[in-house]
Design a protein around this motif. Sequence first.
Motif, PDB file in Angstrom:
ATOM      1  N   PRO A 280       0.832  -1.211   0.000  1.00 37.98           N
ATOM      2  CA  PRO A 280       0.000   0.000   0.000  1.00 37.98           C
ATOM      3  C   PRO A 280       0.862   1.255   0.000  1.00 37.98           C
ATOM      4  O   PRO A 280       2.032   1.221   0.408  1.00 37.98           O
ATOM      5  N   GLN A 281       0.283   2.366  -0.445  1.00 33.10           N
ATOM      6  CA  GLN A 281       1.004   3.632  -0.411  1.00 33.10           C
ATOM      7  C   GLN A 281       1.225   4.069   1.037  1.00 33.10           C
ATOM      8  O   GLN A 281       0.386   3.844   1.912  1.00 33.10           O
ATOM      9  N   SER A 282       2.343   4.729   1.275  1.00 29.07           N
ATOM     10  CA  SER A 282       2.693   5.110   2.639  1.00 29.07           C
ATOM     11  C   SER A 282       1.758   6.160   3.213  1.00 29.07           C
ATOM     12  O   SER A 282       1.588   6.246   4.432  1.00 29.07           O
ATOM     13  N   ASN A 283       1.117   6.975   2.366  1.00 26.11           N
ATOM     14  CA  ASN A 283       0.218   8.030   2.866  1.00 26.11           C
ATOM     15  C   ASN A 283      -1.243   7.599   2.895  1.00 26.11           C
ATOM     16  O   ASN A 283      -2.126   8.413   3.151  1.00 26.11           O
ATOM     17  N   ALA A 284      -1.518   6.308   2.648  1.00 27.42           N
ATOM     18  CA  ALA A 284      -2.893   5.807   2.694  1.00 27.42           C
ATOM     19  C   ALA A 284      -3.265   5.436   4.125  1.00 27.42           C
ATOM     20  O   ALA A 284      -2.416   5.377   5.023  1.00 27.42           O
ATOM     21  N   ILE A 285      -4.556   5.175   4.329  1.00 26.07           N
ATOM     22  CA  ILE A 285      -5.087   4.826   5.642  1.00 26.07           C
ATOM     23  C   ILE A 285      -5.699   3.429   5.567  1.00 26.07           C
ATOM     24  O   ILE A 285      -6.528   3.154   4.688  1.00 26.07           O
ATOM     25  N   LEU A 286      -5.276   2.545   6.459  1.00 23.58           N
ATOM     26  CA  LEU A 286      -5.894   1.222   6.572  1.00 23.58           C
ATOM     27  C   LEU A 286      -7.165   1.374   7.409  1.00 23.58           C
ATOM     28  O   LEU A 286      -7.095   1.569   8.624  1.00 23.58           O
ATOM     29  N   ASP A 287      -8.295   1.286   6.748  1.00 20.54           N
ATOM     30  CA  ASP A 287      -9.587   1.549   7.397  1.00 20.54           C
ATOM     31  C   ASP A 287     -10.533   0.388   7.099  1.00 20.54           C
ATOM     32  O   ASP A 287     -10.651  -0.048   5.946  1.00 20.54           O
ATOM     33  N   CYS A 288     -11.199  -0.107   8.142  1.00 18.49           N
ATOM     34  CA  CYS A 288     -12.101  -1.255   8.002  1.00 18.49           C
ATOM     35  C   CYS A 288     -13.559  -0.842   7.812  1.00 18.49           C
ATOM     36  O   CYS A 288     -14.441  -1.701   7.878  1.00 18.49           O
ATOM     37  N   SER A 289     -13.827   0.439   7.614  1.00 19.29           N
ATOM     38  CA  SER A 289     -15.215   0.881   7.506  1.00 19.29           C
ATOM     39  C   SER A 289     -15.958   0.237   6.336  1.00 19.29           C
ATOM     40  O   SER A 289     -17.147  -0.088   6.484  1.00 19.29           O
ATOM     41  N   PRO A 290     -15.345   0.006   5.151  1.00 22.77           N
ATOM     42  CA  PRO A 290     -16.090  -0.709   4.102  1.00 22.77           C
ATOM     43  C   PRO A 290     -16.467  -2.123   4.506  1.00 22.77           C
ATOM     44  O   PRO A 290     -17.533  -2.616   4.132  1.00 22.77           O
ATOM     45  N   VAL A 291     -15.597  -2.782   5.275  1.00 25.27           N
ATOM     46  CA  VAL A 291     -15.899  -4.137   5.735  1.00 25.27           C
ATOM     47  C   VAL A 291     -17.062  -4.105   6.718  1.00 25.27           C
ATOM     48  O   VAL A 291     -17.957  -4.962   6.692  1.00 25.27           O
ATOM     49  N   SER A 292     -17.073  -3.105   7.596  1.00 20.78           N
ATOM     50  CA  SER A 292     -18.174  -2.959   8.545  1.00 20.78           C
ATOM     51  C   SER A 292     -19.476  -2.643   7.822  1.00 20.78           C
ATOM     52  O   SER A 292     -20.551  -3.151   8.181  1.00 20.78           O
TER      53      SER A 292
END
Length: 523
Positions: A280-292
Amino acid sequence: MINHPHHHPSTAPPLRSHFSLGPLDHDPTAQLIARVRLSDILAYDGVATSSYSKAVQRLSESLTRRNAAIIELNCEDAAVVRCGLEASRLFFRTRSRNGGGGSGVYVYRAGRALEDTDSSPPCMADVFKCMGKAARAALSAVARHLRLRSDVFNYLLDDNPLPANEASSSVLVATYSHAALQNGKGVITGGMLTSNVETEKGLLTLIAADAPGIQVCDPNGQWYLADDGSSPGDLLLLSGRSLSHATAGLRPVTSYRAATDSTLIANSGGRTSLAFRLMPQSNAILDCSPVSAAGHVIPQSYVPISVSQFMDDLSAEENVPCHRTDNANVASNNLNKEPSLRSILSDPLSGAFLEDAMFVSCGHSFGGMMLRKVIEISKCALCNADIDSGSLIPNHALRAAATAVKYEDDKRLFHNSTLRKRRKEVGNHRENGDVAADYGVQRVIQYPFAVNEKVVIKGNRRTPDKFVGKEAIITSQCLNGWYLLKIIESGENVRLQYRSLRKPIISQSSEDRCPSQPVQNSG
């Protein structure tokens, strides 16, 4: 709709390996992992065909049951990969004759201008494109199996194709190991050769090799030779830590190691491999909101985190000093240690506590997503016995235990996080006027800014330089003091924590221009 190229399926099934694998399952067919053609999982416009749906299902089930899968390339892409393997072998052997040693590692990153093209193996750019296409297709298939959009993880990836003057986040690692696995070295990882148990930091990893030699640990703790029977044009698919966090643990991390027997590698005169790491790009955010949003249960430990911080945390874990007297024994002890109470009382697929635990007809208990999976396949996931979905009985004892442990776990996490935040953040909030006295106790305000409020990005060491000093509008609030902002100048969206923001300074000239509108103290 694009036309998928035709493939020639393997004429013979993979053979049982002669490598020393340790304990094996009783059922020999259980060791076989799924083989999926790349043409069947490529995204395309139009309604999903049956071949696409079946391929996505086979690939995802193989990742769930075996922690690995094989992707078969078409004739053209397979020829490119074989060319890359041969070119890498010749490159390392030539360097060895010139005094470069018997083994080697070369890391290729697309978009980087090479100073000396003669110092790198040929075909690397073509192999990078080919394996990158396969990695993106596999990532899309994982998303579809989780009932997500096929492009839901694209925001984590580099733009495709890369803009000018930018280097890729993903890397292609070419490795050559000598015929004799000296000092226990054999598997590529992070630019090194090692036989220890390893995991990848990125999203997905694809490995092509001219000789088998990688063992994978399945969910039951059994090791097997994952690339046995594979040709140099086949890609071994493994999942990494970033994807596990982005899917809230629904796609677990794959653990792998080098095979312990070097007979086959010695017969082939060494082993050459190409590993494509989809990062992943270093300035991206790992976010689980789509999974939720898709209806999955998200454990509390999966909070939004920047990729740079996530990688720093993983590096810090790897650099923890320890007594490395016998790494193999340490890894074996960690794998064979007794399961924790929390793991016993949790659903292995979603991580949620078994507050809905049910007995099935064979006597085992399941809950959450695993219970739904067992009902769908009408077989027990532990003993493989046929079950009757109409004979489910609530397991009240297990439900009560799960509820009690969940309560204690939540209370401990809340207490520890509150103390940690107060200790680390009181000083920063005092500077911004965000600490208020309440009966002699300092109260930390977690969300000092409101939605639609204008702020200035002051940044920290992890904030991209292009955002520092820019004015932005807060569009929404996220967990743990994170905000989603829109840059006023460029219109870009970025997710930052409140520590990286400050309120704009109102100059005296602006007050003189607007004397009729008093400045409201938002603090």
